[in-house]
Design an enzyme around this catalytic site. Structure first.
Site: not given
Length: 225
Positions: A32, A62-64
């Site tokens: 990531r 950007i989501s968790q």
């Protein structure tokens, strides 16, 4: 001495499990932090959203990470499949999907913010993911030229159902859609296409940025790593 990358990755997995083996492998294959170079490694793996672009009405996050992995698992991707993604963002989810479908598959991702599309395309190219096509434009229109698709995923929410995109989904295909409703939480819906109709199989409360239809930034043509 700081904590290791493996420590941060395992922390994310603990929150996301259970996951299929293919999603776990994609998570390790496509780290990531590579897709969010403006953040530290520690920040990249913290389990909350990170801002990528903020110039209203154009906002991208950007989501968790644990939630991204659980959503990816819902899609039940297989090698050789073709996927459409609305909202490239950082390109991390795009990369993991490409990793799972493999070189025999294809991921078509459309991002409304040209700068993000260009940045994600560069990172994806550096990772030799030639099965990805990134476009800057209105993802709500889908991309019929590269369809039909086995899977569709939205990474932004809308109160309007995406009929054009749904029409590009194959019969018996699956779509992850984020439905927005005024005064209520966003709902992430796993939709199965049966007899050309959408059937919601799973619905989970969530919070996503809204779909924006107009393109932001300089004009950008289709790019293929």
């Amino acid at each position: 001495m700081g904590l290791s990358l493996e420590h941060y990755q395992q922390s994310v997995l603990k929150r996301a499990l259970p996951l299929s083996e293919k999603v776990v492998e994609a998570f390790y294959s496509q780290p990531r932090h590579i897709f969010v170079p403006e953040y530290t490694v520690e920040e990249a793996y913290e389990d909350h959203p990170l801002v990528l672009f903020n110039s209203p009405p154009f906002v991208s996050t950007i989501s968790q990470p644990s939630f991204v992995l659980r959503i990816l698992d819902l899609l039940k991707l297989e090698p050789g499949q073709k996927v459409f993604e609305l909202g490239t963002g950082s390109g991390w989810n795009t990369a993991m999907m490409a990793d799972i479908v493999g070189k025999s598959g294809k991921v078509v991702s459309v991002e409304v913010i040209s700068e993000l599309a260009a940045r994600a395309q560069k990172i994806l190219a550096e990772r030799h993911l030639s099965q990805v096509i990134v476009k800057a434009g209105d993802g709500f229109e889908g991309d019929a030229a590269n369809g039909p698709y086995d899977r569709v995923i939205f990474t932004a929410g809308s109160s309007e159902f995406p009929q054009k995109v749904f029409a590009q989904l194959k019969e018996s295909g699956w779509m992850v859609f984020v439905r927005k409703a005024h005064g209520s939480p966003d709902m992430l819906e796993l939709i199965h296409k049966v007899n050309s109709e959408p059937h919601v199989v799973t619905s989970v409360p969530c919070s996503f940025v809204s779909v924006v239809r107009e393109k932001a930034g300089p004009d950008s043509k289709e790019t293929n790593p």
